[in-house]
Design an enzyme around this catalytic site. Structure first.
Site, PDB file in Angstrom:
ATOM      1  N   GLY A 134     -28.811  48.332 109.068  1.00  0.00           N
ATOM      2  CA  GLY A 134     -28.712  49.579 109.823  1.00  0.00           C
ATOM      3  C   GLY A 134     -29.913  50.477 109.595  1.00  0.00           C
ATOM      4  N   GLU A 169     -37.884  45.827 116.806  1.00  0.00           N
ATOM      5  CA  GLU A 169     -38.656  45.665 115.557  1.00  0.00           C
ATOM      6  C   GLU A 169     -40.085  46.173 115.690  1.00  0.00           C
ATOM      7  OE1 GLU A 169     -37.866  42.861 112.792  1.00  0.00           O
ATOM      8  OE2 GLU A 169     -35.994  42.175 113.670  1.00  0.00           O
TER       9      GLU A 169
END
Lengths: 267, 382
Positions: B124, B366
């Site tokens: 998370g 990402e």
């Protein structure tokens, strides 16, 4: 229980095949190799028997050139305990197993000092489709053979098999030691687990040459072959399909039946 | 210089390819359309060893090198982005931080279940108000006796809300550093902890068969033993995790580009117009030639970055380059692939449209393409 699996490395069925210039073999320069799919069933069945019975050993026996080592690694990764590789290659030439008879003679000789209760082989190899090697091996070793097995149950002394026959199945049993050949449907071969692939690196292959198993190379290769390939060609390309014209489904069906009778001669 | 893969790496590629073709390809389209995460397929992927690939055997990992892991992700992505996402996030984001920063006790407790593919773990990080700007995060953890109390929320967390999820690693603000910036620390939160809620996110454009979650922390109390590493390590852990994660996202771009190219080449050879295969027309052939060339470049760049990582050398710049190049390449290739398919390329039956959709995440997840360019430009001294 000692189980022997016979394995052949064949060109990968998904890779394209080219005929060599000699016209009597395929060009193996860029061939991708794989374990014969029917031998994958044999490997899986041997491993299943071992897992069910415990205290068993699965030994792989294979004949072929240097690149068979790759298939042996996969078999090790699947869980085979030991592998015997009769390497019949010298200077890029195969001098040993060139037809079903030479192959079977080599395998039978290699099995002389290997203890076994059961031999499992694929019903056929998908490259030359001869269907002969397992039967010839059984014959040379004087073993009962049950072919096209889709299910088996093995005790310490006998094997009960369901065998696929034309239009149905037969239930057949034999006393051990015996040889069976596997048919599609007997199992779903496992994928080698990655950890097993890494462990397979450390396993040794018992590699032997023809002389090591008491055979004279002079009697093998082209000298020993009873079947010689004279030429090879690709099957003819499939022709165009035919669309049947007609005013109603019933009429089209009628024309189709007529064509199947007259043109295709299948009914 | 040696460009050969090891025998084991070659075998991994072959076996994963076989697995993906047999087990994933037949159901990928249906799972995508139904937006369904398959636990059954995930367990199968676990059985062959697709989780914990770079984790030591001590924790039931596969003990393989980083290139093998990247090859596996690449081969799965060649068939389906969603399943590749489950694997890439499972390894790089779920398992990675626990393995690299966890205590011996934490590793013993969680890694065997995660490495066998019995369970999944989320990481998370992203919050509704904190994407590229990690400083915008609001989730906090406050010390209370021997516990920490977490409040806040996270969004777009892969593998965090399915029936296989065992828990998540969550990054929270635990104080202020000497320089006035927030201090971050990561905590382990098991799924049944009171106050913690993980809700699956639906109506995604891409990765529809992968599990994505929103996480809510409402006075979630965890013992101090659940801290990952030391207080204040969170920012550093996040950067390290994302460096590795970039390689796995990049390999999804590489594999996806290869998969879209495979489909386009096959279709171009089969499809006949004007009396011949369309692959014979230069307009089509040149597109395919460009794709083949760029995929080759991408693979070399990607494997070099993995090799640097394997050798424990600096690889941040190369990882950013590989992630950026492979992600954007898949966009170009998928675009060509749909174009080569013509009208059929727009239909689900032909699969290329799934590659076209799945690609878009790679420009964003990402670290966006823009963030990768920032990373690269800093490395070259701009």
């Amino acid at each position: 229980m000692n189980i022997v699996v016979l394995m052949k490395q064949v060109p990968d069925t998904e890779a394209p095949v080219e005929i060599a210039e000699s016209n009597v073999a395929i060009d193996t320069e860029d061939t991708k190799w794989a374990i014969n799919p029917y031998d994958e069933f044999s490997l899986e069945e041997a491993l299943l028997i071992k897992e069910a019975k415990g205290d068993s050993k699965v030994t792989l026996v294979t004949v072929g050139p240097d690149h068979v080592a790759e298939a042996i690694r996969v078999a090790y990764a699947m869980g085979v305990d030991e592998a015997i590789h009769i390497n019949d290659e010298i200077d890029d030439e195969v001098y040993g197993a060139v037809d079903p008879h030479t192959t079977a003679a080599i395998i039978a000789a290699a099995l002389k000092d290997v203890p076994f209760d059961l031999i499992i082989a694929g019903q056929r190899a998908v490259d030359d489709d001869s269907y002969l090697v397992p039967a010839l091996v059984a014959n040379k070793l004087n073993l009962p053979i049950i072919s096209l097995v889709t299910k088996q149950e093995t005790t310490d002394t006998e094997i009960n098999c369901v065998q696929s026959i034309d239009g149905g199945t037969a239930v057949v049993k034999a006393a051990l030691p015996a040889l069976i050949t596997t048919q599609k449907g007997i199992n779903e071969p496992r994928y080698p687990n990655f950890r097993a692939i890494m462990k397979a690196k450390k396993k040794k292959v018992d590699e032997r040459e023809l002389e090591d198993i008491g055979l004279d190379p002079e009697n093998f290769g082209i000298n020993g072959a009873k079947v010689k390939i004279r030429s090879m060609e690709f099957p003819p390309e499939r022709g165009q399909g035919k669309i049947i014209e007609g005013s109603s489904p019933a009429e089209k069906a009628k024309i189709l039946v007529n064509l199947l009778k007259e043109e295709a001669s299948v009914i | 210089m040696n460009f050969d893969l090891t025998k084991e790496q070659t075998m991994i590629r072959k076996e994963v390819r076989k697995f993906a073709q047999k087990e994933i390809a037949p159901i990928a389209g249906e799972l995508d359309e139904k937006e369904e995460f398959s636990s059954e397929l995930t367990r199968k992927m676990g059985e062959i060893g697709l989780f914990g690939m770079f984790v030591s055997e001590k924790y039931d990992g596969q003990g393989m090198d980083y290139i093998s892991y990247i090859i596996a992700v690449e081969e799965i992505a060649r068939i389906d982005g969603s399943q590749a996402a489950t694997i890439a996030a499972g390894n790089s984001l779920g398992i990675g931080p626990l393995y690299y920063f966890g205590s011996e006790e934490q590793k013993q407790k969680y890694l065997p279940k995660l490495c066998s593919g019995e369970a999944l773990w989320g990481f998370g990080l992203t919050e509704p108000t904190a994407g590229s700007d990690a400083g915008g995060s609001k989730t906090t953890a406050v010390r209370d006796g021997d516990d920490w109390v977490i409040n806040g929320s996270k969004i777009f967390i892969t593998n965090a809300a399915c029936d296989m999820t065992l828990g998540v690693t969550v990054q929270a603000i635990t104080g202020t550093r000497d320089n006035g910036k927030p201090e971050y620390t990561c905590f382990i939160v098991e799924k049944d902890t009171p106050g913690f809620k993980a809700v699956p996110m639906h109506k995604k454009m891409m990765w529809r068969a992968s599990n994505t979650a929103e996480l809510y922390f409402d006075n979630v109390r965890v013992p101090k033993e659940n801290m990952l590493g030391n207080q204040g390590d969170g920012f550093h852990q996040m950067l390290k995790t994302l460096d590795g994660g970039r390689l796995s996202i990049g390999s999804m771009g590489l594999g996806g580009a290869q998969g879209a190219y495979d489909l386009a080449l096959k279709y171009a050879k089969d499809r006949k117009q004007f009396g011949q295969s369309i692959s014979k027309f230069q307009a089509i052939a040149f597109k395919l030639a460009d794709c083949a060339m760029e995929i080759e470049c991408a693979r070399n760049l990607m494997y070099k970055a993995c090799w640097l990582r394997n050798e424990n050398r600096p690889f941040e710049k190369e990882a950013a380059m590989a992630k950026l190049y492979c992600s954007e390449l898949m966009g170009r290739v998928a675009n060509h692939a749909v174009q080569i398919h013509g009208g059929y390329g727009l239909m689900k039956e032909y699969n290329v449209e799934r590659f076209y959709r799945d690609q878009k995440l790679l420009d964003i997840g990402e670290g966006t393409s823009e963030v990768q360019r920032i990373v690269i430009s800093r490395h070259i001294g701009c």
